[in-house]
Design a protein around this motif. Sequence first.
Motif, mmCIF file in Angstrom:
data_model
loop_
_atom_site.group_PDB
_atom_site.id
_atom_site.type_symbol
_atom_site.label_atom_id
_atom_site.label_comp_id
_atom_site.label_asym_id
_atom_site.label_seq_id
_atom_site.Cartn_x
_atom_site.Cartn_y
_atom_site.Cartn_z
ATOM 1 N N VAL A 56 -14.225 40.723 -88.950
ATOM 2 C CA VAL A 56 -13.313 40.215 -87.930
ATOM 3 C C VAL A 56 -14.021 40.270 -86.578
ATOM 4 C CG1 VAL A 56 -11.055 40.530 -86.842
ATOM 5 C CG2 VAL A 56 -11.368 41.197 -89.242
ATOM 6 N N GLY A 57 -14.194 39.127 -85.920
ATOM 7 C CA GLY A 57 -14.806 39.131 -84.588
ATOM 8 C C GLY A 57 -15.717 37.938 -84.379
ATOM 9 N N ILE A 81 -13.630 35.976 -89.942
ATOM 10 C CA ILE A 81 -12.545 35.320 -89.201
ATOM 11 C C ILE A 81 -12.708 35.607 -87.708
ATOM 12 C CG2 ILE A 81 -10.906 35.370 -91.138
ATOM 13 C CD1 ILE A 81 -9.430 37.681 -89.722
ATOM 14 N N HIS A 82 -12.341 34.614 -86.911
ATOM 15 C CA HIS A 82 -12.443 34.755 -85.451
ATOM 16 C C HIS A 82 -11.227 34.065 -84.852
ATOM 17 C CE1 HIS A 82 -13.950 35.177 -81.527
ATOM 18 N NE2 HIS A 82 -14.538 34.003 -81.403
ATOM 19 N N ARG A 83 -10.657 34.683 -83.822
ATOM 20 C CA ARG A 83 -9.376 34.141 -83.325
ATOM 21 C C ARG A 83 -9.534 32.903 -82.457
ATOM 22 N NH1 ARG A 83 -8.204 37.433 -78.106
ATOM 23 N NH2 ARG A 83 -10.252 38.355 -77.868
ATOM 24 N N ARG A 84 -10.787 32.577 -82.091
ATOM 25 C CA ARG A 84 -11.013 31.380 -81.270
ATOM 26 C C ARG A 84 -12.045 30.501 -81.970
ATOM 27 N NH1 ARG A 84 -13.201 32.299 -76.147
ATOM 28 N NH2 ARG A 84 -14.302 34.168 -76.784
ATOM 29 N N PHE A 125 -3.914 35.191 -90.894
ATOM 30 C CA PHE A 125 -3.051 34.049 -90.535
ATOM 31 C C PHE A 125 -3.751 33.169 -89.514
ATOM 32 C CE2 PHE A 125 -1.459 35.131 -86.280
ATOM 33 C CZ PHE A 125 -1.846 36.471 -86.200
ATOM 34 N N ASN A 126 -3.408 31.886 -89.601
ATOM 35 C CA ASN A 126 -3.919 30.913 -88.645
ATOM 36 C C ASN A 126 -3.056 31.020 -87.396
ATOM 37 O OD1 ASN A 126 -4.139 28.444 -87.148
ATOM 38 N ND2 ASN A 126 -5.196 27.554 -88.925
ATOM 39 N N ASN A 127 -3.673 31.381 -86.243
ATOM 40 C CA ASN A 127 -2.863 31.640 -85.048
ATOM 41 C C ASN A 127 -2.375 30.360 -84.370
ATOM 42 O OD1 ASN A 127 -5.142 30.745 -83.656
ATOM 43 N ND2 ASN A 127 -5.831 32.825 -83.133
ATOM 44 N N ARG A 128 -2.724 29.200 -84.933
ATOM 45 C CA ARG A 128 -2.161 27.958 -84.370
ATOM 46 C C ARG A 128 -1.015 27.424 -85.219
ATOM 47 N NH1 ARG A 128 -7.074 24.188 -82.496
ATOM 48 N NH2 ARG A 128 -7.490 24.198 -84.714
ATOM 49 N N THR A 129 -1.117 27.642 -86.554
ATOM 50 C CA THR A 129 -0.075 27.081 -87.444
ATOM 51 C C THR A 129 0.827 28.168 -88.031
ATOM 52 O OG1 THR A 129 -1.460 27.333 -89.407
ATOM 53 C CG2 THR A 129 -1.709 25.275 -88.170
ATOM 54 N N GLY A 130 0.362 29.426 -87.975
ATOM 55 C CA GLY A 130 1.143 30.522 -88.572
ATOM 56 C C GLY A 130 0.930 30.648 -90.080
ATOM 57 N N ILE A 140 -21.667 30.862 -95.127
ATOM 58 C CA ILE A 140 -20.651 31.933 -95.114
ATOM 59 C C ILE A 140 -19.276 31.311 -94.862
ATOM 60 C CG2 ILE A 140 -19.839 33.899 -93.709
ATOM 61 C CD1 ILE A 140 -22.817 34.704 -93.452
ATOM 62 N N ASP A 141 -18.268 31.885 -95.512
ATOM 63 C CA ASP A 141 -16.887 31.417 -95.385
ATOM 64 C C ASP A 141 -16.359 31.805 -93.993
ATOM 65 O OD1 ASP A 141 -14.210 30.889 -95.711
ATOM 66 O OD2 ASP A 141 -13.882 32.340 -97.340
ATOM 67 N N ILE A 142 -16.331 30.831 -93.064
ATOM 68 C CA ILE A 142 -15.916 31.121 -91.682
ATOM 69 C C ILE A 142 -14.543 30.512 -91.448
ATOM 70 C CG2 ILE A 142 -16.503 30.776 -89.235
ATOM 71 C CD1 ILE A 142 -19.391 30.145 -90.275
ATOM 72 N N ARG A 143 -13.638 31.296 -90.931
ATOM 73 C CA ARG A 143 -12.296 30.766 -90.648
ATOM 74 C C ARG A 143 -11.961 31.003 -89.181
ATOM 75 N NH1 ARG A 143 -9.147 31.445 -96.325
ATOM 76 N NH2 ARG A 143 -11.018 31.564 -97.578
ATOM 77 N N LEU A 144 -11.977 29.894 -88.423
ATOM 78 C CA LEU A 144 -11.702 29.985 -86.986
ATOM 79 C C LEU A 144 -10.193 29.993 -86.761
ATOM 80 C CD1 LEU A 144 -14.434 27.456 -85.808
ATOM 81 C CD2 LEU A 144 -14.568 29.955 -85.932
ATOM 82 N N PHE A 145 -9.781 30.468 -85.594
ATOM 83 C CA PHE A 145 -8.361 30.587 -85.232
ATOM 84 C C PHE A 145 -7.594 31.421 -86.257
ATOM 85 C CE2 PHE A 145 -9.740 26.561 -83.231
ATOM 86 C CZ PHE A 145 -9.529 26.932 -81.911
#
Length: 338
Positions: free
Chosen positions: A162-163, A185-188, A231-236, A206-211
């Motif tokens: 995370v980061g 995962i990264h929140r932005r 969770f996706n912070n744009r869609t929930g 690598i499996d990268i998941r933004l937002f």
Amino acid sequence: MQGLSGAAEPVDLVIIGAGPTGLFGAFYAGLRGLHAKIIDALPQPGGQLAVLYPEKFIYDVPGHPKIMAKDLVRLLVEQASTFNPVFCLGERAIGLRRADGLWVVETGRGVHPARAVLIAAGIGAFQPNRLGKPEIDQYEGRGLYYVVSERRPFRNKRVLIVGGGDTAVDWALNLKDYAAHITLIHRRDQFRAHPGSVAELMRSGIDIRLFHEIKAIHPGDDGTVREVVIFNNRTGEETRLPVDAVIMSLGFKADLGPIRGWGLETVGNRYIKVNARMETNLPGVYAAGDIAAPEGVEPLNLIVIGFAQAATAVNYAATYINPQAKVFPGHSSEMRLG
Ligand SMILES: Cc1cc2nc3c(=O)[nH]c(=O)nc-3n(C[C@H](O)[C@H](O)[C@H](O)COP(=O)(O)OP(=O)(O)OC[C@H]3O[C@@H](n4cnc5c(N)ncnc54)[C@H](O)[C@@H]3O)c2cc1C
């Protein structure tokens, strides 16, 4: 004023911090004929190199085209040990005061008098930023890591990182062919890491998941991390991922901690003000390395700068301790060592 009852034997120089600056300072003290004691809050020497990036290569240490951080620490300890400094590890310096004409450093465990003090405490209190959600933080020690010092625990494990800073990206790349699977995962969608590392990450597969952010951790029967909910912070939208380990790389707090109460002139919360001799405003107390802000220049937080500052500080400390001593130490090539 409190005296020295119960104190250890005085030494010439107490060095606070066993990062590269403090370790080289301990060697240099020996070169100047000073008996040194080196105190660190961590159980092992090496500072940021040992805790934050032990298995990364460093390319800008003079004479080493490339050297792994943990190897540099090993060599610095070996070099410092030439003069048998006293190591007090796992002791956090909490107080600095004068008694009987000496400086006295107090730790949770002891009282350490010295003729002079070199503060090489890097980024001070070495605290990782925590998420601050007890339901997640409670897994620290049970599969959740805020500080990673080696990759061994992640061998063939499914890891969530995370980061979006250097530590997150570097561990993702470092563990790529070592862990069974990595999800980052990264929140932005903007990374704070070095652009070269980010480009490598993007190419890595690598499996990268933004937002995305972490929402919950579910334990297995043994109480350790077994599944996370992100969770996706744009869609929930929520996703469950089976993982064995979570690395939280949310950055580190740079804070002088107890050092702020020692009467030193500081620059913000982060630096101790020093002059070109690495003297602080307290006579006989010096600062060097990442913690020092020399007047009139931008601090350069690099290993090589810390080495030079440690040498400067110790040479001036030698003249403070013995006013007859010269600042120039002579050439080590003309001495017989080891
Ligand atoms: C990911 C990363 C990569 C880097 N790569 C490079 C690079 O390639 N080249 C380069 O030149 N630099 C690099 N750096 C920077 C380099 O690591 C620092 O400049 C260097 O570690 C500073 O050394 P220091 O000894 O001054 O402080 P530190 O390494 O921070 O050591 C300070 C020590 O003081 C101790 N301490 C603090 N407060 C107390 C207290 N109150 N009591 C007792 N002990 C205390 C700490 O526990 C710590 O061990 C990198 C940094 C990071 C985070």
